[in-house]
Write a protein that holds these residues in place. Structure first.
Motif, short mmCIF file in Angstrom:
data_model
loop_
_atom_site.label_atom_id
_atom_site.label_comp_id
_atom_site.label_asym_id
_atom_site.label_seq_id
_atom_site.Cartn_x
_atom_site.Cartn_y
_atom_site.Cartn_z
N TYR B 432 50.45 -47.59 -27.06
CA TYR B 432 49.58 -47.96 -25.93
C TYR B 432 49.24 -46.72 -25.09
CZ TYR B 432 51.43 -52.82 -26.37
OH TYR B 432 51.80 -54.06 -26.78
N ALA B 433 50.27 -45.93 -24.81
CA ALA B 433 50.10 -44.81 -23.89
C ALA B 433 49.18 -43.74 -24.47
CB ALA B 433 51.46 -44.20 -23.55
N THR B 434 49.33 -43.48 -25.77
CA THR B 434 48.72 -42.25 -26.29
C THR B 434 47.48 -42.45 -27.15
OG1 THR B 434 50.21 -42.30 -28.20
CG2 THR B 434 50.92 -41.04 -26.26
N THR B 435 47.27 -43.62 -27.73
CA THR B 435 46.09 -43.75 -28.59
C THR B 435 44.81 -43.47 -27.79
OG1 THR B 435 44.66 -45.29 -29.78
CG2 THR B 435 46.24 -46.26 -28.27
N PRO B 436 43.87 -42.78 -28.42
CA PRO B 436 42.59 -42.51 -27.73
C PRO B 436 41.81 -43.78 -27.42
CG PRO B 436 42.84 -41.11 -29.69
CD PRO B 436 43.95 -42.11 -29.73
N MET B 437 42.25 -44.93 -27.94
CA MET B 437 41.49 -46.17 -27.78
C MET B 437 41.76 -46.90 -26.48
SD MET B 437 39.65 -46.49 -30.46
CE MET B 437 39.53 -45.08 -31.57
N GLY B 438 42.72 -46.48 -25.67
CA GLY B 438 43.22 -47.34 -24.60
C GLY B 438 44.22 -48.30 -25.21
N ALA B 439 44.97 -49.00 -24.35
CA ALA B 439 46.09 -49.82 -24.85
C ALA B 439 45.63 -50.68 -26.03
CB ALA B 439 46.62 -50.71 -23.73
N ASP B 440 46.24 -50.44 -27.19
CA ASP B 440 45.80 -51.10 -28.43
C ASP B 440 46.97 -51.11 -29.39
OD1 ASP B 440 44.66 -51.94 -30.80
OD2 ASP B 440 43.02 -50.50 -30.76
N HIS B 441 47.49 -52.30 -29.66
CA HIS B 441 48.62 -52.40 -30.57
C HIS B 441 48.23 -52.01 -31.99
CE1 HIS B 441 46.43 -56.13 -30.82
NE2 HIS B 441 47.08 -56.51 -31.90
N THR B 442 46.97 -52.28 -32.38
CA THR B 442 46.58 -52.04 -33.77
C THR B 442 46.45 -50.56 -34.09
OG1 THR B 442 44.16 -52.07 -33.44
CG2 THR B 442 45.26 -54.20 -33.75
N ALA B 443 46.46 -49.70 -33.08
CA ALA B 443 46.26 -48.27 -33.33
C ALA B 443 47.51 -47.60 -33.90
CB ALA B 443 45.85 -47.57 -32.04
N GLY B 444 48.63 -48.28 -33.84
CA GLY B 444 49.88 -47.71 -34.34
C GLY B 444 50.95 -48.76 -34.11
N TYR B 445 50.95 -49.74 -35.04
CA TYR B 445 51.66 -51.00 -34.82
C TYR B 445 53.16 -50.85 -35.08
CZ TYR B 445 52.26 -56.11 -34.94
OH TYR B 445 52.64 -57.41 -34.69
N ALA B 446 53.83 -50.19 -34.14
CA ALA B 446 55.25 -49.93 -34.28
C ALA B 446 56.09 -51.20 -34.24
CB ALA B 446 55.71 -48.96 -33.19
N VAL B 447 55.49 -52.30 -33.85
CA VAL B 447 56.15 -53.60 -33.92
C VAL B 447 56.69 -53.84 -35.34
CG1 VAL B 447 55.85 -56.09 -33.57
CG2 VAL B 447 54.57 -54.45 -32.15
N ALA B 448 55.93 -53.36 -36.32
CA ALA B 448 56.33 -53.53 -37.72
C ALA B 448 57.75 -53.01 -37.95
CB ALA B 448 55.35 -52.81 -38.63
N THR B 449 58.01 -51.82 -37.52
CA THR B 449 59.29 -51.17 -37.78
C THR B 449 60.33 -51.51 -36.71
OG1 THR B 449 57.98 -49.41 -38.78
CG2 THR B 449 60.31 -48.93 -38.40
N ALA B 530 39.59 -35.73 -33.78
CA ALA B 530 38.19 -35.88 -33.35
C ALA B 530 38.09 -36.85 -32.18
CB ALA B 530 37.34 -36.37 -34.52
N GLU B 531 38.83 -37.92 -32.27
CA GLU B 531 38.81 -38.92 -31.18
C GLU B 531 39.36 -38.34 -29.89
OE1 GLU B 531 39.31 -42.88 -34.08
OE2 GLU B 531 41.07 -42.08 -33.05
N ARG B 532 40.47 -37.66 -30.02
CA ARG B 532 41.09 -37.08 -28.83
C ARG B 532 40.22 -35.96 -28.26
NH1 ARG B 532 46.10 -38.00 -26.61
NH2 ARG B 532 46.94 -36.28 -25.40
N GLY B 533 39.57 -35.22 -29.14
CA GLY B 533 38.66 -34.17 -28.68
C GLY B 533 37.51 -34.75 -27.88
N PHE B 534 36.96 -35.85 -28.37
CA PHE B 534 35.88 -36.51 -27.61
C PHE B 534 36.40 -36.91 -26.23
CE2 PHE B 534 33.61 -40.17 -26.00
CZ PHE B 534 32.29 -39.85 -26.22
N ASN B 535 37.55 -37.55 -26.22
CA ASN B 535 38.10 -38.00 -24.94
C ASN B 535 38.36 -36.84 -23.98
OD1 ASN B 535 37.97 -40.62 -25.77
ND2 ASN B 535 40.17 -41.01 -25.73
#
Lengths: 575, 575
Positions: B432-449, B530-535
């Motif tokens: 949530y904190a770091t994805t360039p998308m804003g809070a988004d579980h699907t960007a790195g679904y650590a719930v899995a692990t 690229a995403e983070r660079g845009f942001n």
């Protein structure tokens, strides 16, 4: 030894300390900004427990120096998310100085829904439950209730219903010598006070020792020369006393820099109907006052008492920027309607610039028709009611633009752009873009040199010399805002060297110092760097130092565009 | 040669070009994000003429590979102000691939108030006036009108009333194989489409050549092994087909990570009433479908048809996150009420996560009582009406929090935090904190692990291993989002090595390449950079990679806090 009083609203505790060493040489904006940069977590929520609100008078406040009664208020802004210093007239600052209180600091958040009054006396400060009757009450009446309870002469800082609702355009209002209203307007500091559940701060200076002057003879001499500069200069000695700031309507319209219909053009046909000359005639015909000071010792007296048709007091501190925003920018050709709106802004407790610009954006959104005075007044009344529409309006131009899906939204760092088109008065455009405060003309008033030819002349339509102009004025302003002086003294000291020298000499005489002009410049730079440093830690970058892209459109009558490159803009803060 | 079709809504012109060299090796999220980073001015207004909206299918879309029919949509987000990729099921992506269209790009802004339909066929694209009857119409009915006009089999991308109003929670809806609704939900891309006055895009693949496979035998073999991995893994082969994503309600409640009452605690007593097992029983008793795919070729089939009490179709794609947000977080103990809300979100065209979280914030503000299902449904209907309250609600949690002066607002980069408490599932908190998308579980679904023990196990309550977990999952996800695969395939390929190998081999067989696993990782890193660079160019810094400060409060039942230091958080993007 000057006192630092910390009021912890979370613990309901008051701590009186000696001024911490690190703040010892600071006052006014210098103190509030360096304090916020030092003690407030830059990423905190502005309405959360980690924000702090600070009030600080300036170096010369409380002395007999002309125009020295201003108060600086600082915090992290809930409107911009950056640092904020907002300053005001009234009687509060002079009382603080006379009581030897260097700063009042409000920290923490209380539990529960109740509001409080913080009472400051020579014994310290107490936190009391606010009288139930003033909750939800407008500022004019609430000040009367408080002065009836705490004494007719107490100073009052208060939030209106907007501050209670923690709206991001909420201001902090201060009783002036007539118990009318002056405001620390910009940046939503009223919401910070509201979050801390402080309805009002009353200050009673009974028993105050007054201000000590280290070298009274030198002070008296310098003060006299300073006063002479103010009364001699045509802007501070003649134009402002006679017409107030609203003299600018016709001047800006003539210059093609009077933003009209949400910044579509820079000139309109009806400007004079709400201009300063017209206004002065109306005031005289209704037995108001055309000239009046916002604090004791003011000799510029740019305020006024604007009466209604029945010769009843309506408003004062009726400024060019508010009149422009409703008059030219929202196309309302009705000075009385604007005066009623101004009174309502003061009474409900919102920044009149932010909210009036928001009215123009509401017209852009089609919520009410352009120029419809009656609809405008009805719209503004929504704020007091706390309706969803009122809350949007009270949250500022950026918020209304977002809710209505607009891209023509005149803001920088989410703060509304004031009364000078940045395409036609390019120096102030650079100030809007780069000041850590969000769009703010007072942070580096290049209008002075671009339009009024004060401090020299830089062509308002050209780019040449504007970067240096905005930079130098921002540095000077940060220093002036630390003195407790009204910013308008800058007109005089920019042109009259002895006035500037006298200002520095007054500070030296007050504190037994030997500052030079260079020290003043260094102070200004230190303040700006602290402010910008806070903003950087809060997440601001150069990308926030940009005007909205619609300023690429040409602005009639000169058909000028906003044509600074990013690199040129970024030079303003290269010092 | 794959086509790049640019639709300029300003000039009302269509340009069909060969895919530019710089985008040749890209697809899905890799293409949309690198395109946005390359062609969109980072400081532009998201609703202004300089933003661009791009649709792109993935590497494997249009082939027979299982679960490969997802579409990536990209633009600068009006909700976050940063880059956005939002992806969806439906029939649109597969048609594009079969027509050899690599990307549809929507540029510019038209004059006037009229809305348009963009029609895409093998002949290119045309811009037509939208049928007047569909303006203001809900998505379910409008899709029917369009399919009656353009043919029952056309693919449809559409905005609802929320997108027409350019609300920042507006999504883009896509007709699925049953002409029900799938959404590119997050980040307000519907507002971008609405600003460009595109009510809908219809795509007719009549005459499409279909997808060419360079090495059919190798593809067939890999595809079979890939399918085998999906059907073998307990999550993709059993849990998701049987219960859908809502299986997670009881799992997260048990784990103490089910955010309840606007993120006050991580567990509640009523969770099971709206949980996946309960829901499956309700669906069966009403003759709905417990399992169903969002696009042709899906074999996980986590969707469903949820019928009302009269056995009439109500909604599908009825996800855990939406049910959580209303059920646990807004305390609404009524699955039918939540299903009606989900249908309304789809029909009016808003992100169901953003808006359902906003409902919880509305309860925090006292607009409606906690847990009041009827009041909740009435509140949601305000969006369609375009009332000020509806516009606030449709502008997301951050907006409502601002208008009502709240500091307990669960957002990162102004996007609502989804269904996993970051204190009790710390890996996803870092995402949530770091994805360039804003809070988004699907960007790195650590719930899995952290919770499902897929891809190993990292203790959800501890800090150890979380930085690497979130980082690696974000990298892998960026790559998976480029394949056109549903993200849920990750459950299988994280645990079954041959499934991962088969995925890479399918891409190689499709394009005659010889990519390795390392190339996939490199692609993921390239996309994230690229995403983070845009942001960064848009003004984002590390200060934006922070959770709201109220997560310092302990979260029951484990009484855990958000305890990562800034330095630890900043390590996630250190690669």
């Amino acid at each position: 030894m000057p006192k630092f009083i910390r009021i912890d609203m979370g613990a309901k505790a008051v701590k009186i300390e000696e001024c911490p060493e690190k703040y010892a040489g600071l006052a006014g904006r210098g103190l509030t900004s360096i304090f916020v940069a030092d003690e407030v977590k830059p990423t905190c929520h502005p309405l959360g427990k980690n924000n702090k609100l600070i009030f600080a008078p300036g170096y010369l406040t409380g002395t007999s120096a002309a125009n020295s009664g201003r108060l600086s208020c600082g915090a992290k802004s809930p409107l911009t998310g950056g640092i904020k210093e907002s300053n005001t007239g009234g009687t509060f600052a002079q009382r603080m100085s006379k009581m030897d209180i260097k700063a009042l600091v409000f920290e923490g958040l209380p539990e529960g829904d109740g509001f409080y009054v913080v009472k400051v006396t020579m014994d310290g400060a107490t936190i009391e439950e606010a009288p139930a009757e003033i909750i939800g009450m407008g500022n004019y009446e609430a000040i009367k209730v408080l002065q009836a309870k705490y004494g007719p002469k107490v100073g009052v800082a208060i939030i209106g219903p907007a501050g209670e609702m923690r709206l991001t355009a909420a201001n902090i209002s201060f009783a002036d010598p007539q118990s009318n209203i002056r405001s620390a307007g910009r940046g939503g500091l009223g919401a910070v006070m509201g979050a801390k559940k402080i309805k009002a701060v009353v200050i009673d200076d009974t028993g105050a020792p007054g201000v000590t002057i280290a070298n009274p003879e030198a002070f008296k001499d310098a003060s006299k020369r300073f006063t002479n500069a103010l009364t001699t200069h045509p802007v501070t000695g003649q134009a402002l006393p006679k017409y107030g700031t609203n003299i600018l309507i016709n001047i800006l319209n003539e210059a093609g820099g009077l933003p009209t219909k949400n910044f579509r053009t820079g000139r309109n046909e009806w400007a004079n109907n709400v201009g300063g000359e017209t206004m002065a005639a109306v005031i005289e015909s209704r037995k108001g006052k055309t000239t009046h000071g916002c604090h004791a010792g003011c000799i510029i007296r740019c305020s006024q008492h604007y009466n209604d048709k029945d010769e009843k007091y309506l408003t004062s501190g009726f400024e060019y920027e508010t009149i422009w925003a409703l008059g030219a920018n929202a196309c309302v050709d009705d000075l009385d309607a604007i005066a009623y709106a101004d009174r309502e802004f003061d009474d409900v407790g919102v920044d009149s610039i932010e909210t009036a610009v928001t009215v123009g954006v509401a017209m852009e959104a089609g919520i009410i028709p352009w120029g419809d005075a009656k609809a405008m007044l009805n719209l503004i009344l929504e704020i007091r009611k706390g309706t969803p529409l009122g809350r949007i309006l009270g949250s500022g131009a950026g918020a209304l633009g977002q809710m209505y899906g607009l891209s023509r939204v005149p803001t920088v760092k989410n703060q509304a752009i004031p009364a000078y088109d940045p395409r036609a008065v390019k120096g102030v455009g650079l100030t809007y873009a780069t000041t850590p405060m969000g769009a703010d003309h007072t942070a580096g008033y290049a209008v002075a040199t671009n339009i009024l030819k004060v401090g020299g002349f830089v062509d308002p339509l050209g780019k040449e010399g504007q970067v240096e102009l905005s930079r130098n004025l921002q540095i000077a302003t940060a220093a002036v805002d630390s003195t407790g002086m009204c910013l308008f003294i800058a007109f005089a000291i920019l042109d009259i060297a002895d006035g500037f020298n006298a200002l520095v000499e007054m500070i030296n005489a007050r504190y037994n110092l030997s500052l030079t002009g260079d020290d003043v410049v260094a102070l200004g730079k230190t303040i700006l760097k602290a402010e910008r440093g806070f903003n950087e830690r809060a997440g601001f970058t150069k990308a926030h130092d940009r005007l909205p892209e619609f300023f690429e459109e040409p602005c009639a009558p000169h058909n000028v565009t906003w044509d600074f490159t990013d690199e040129e803009i970024d030079e303003v803060f290269n010092f």
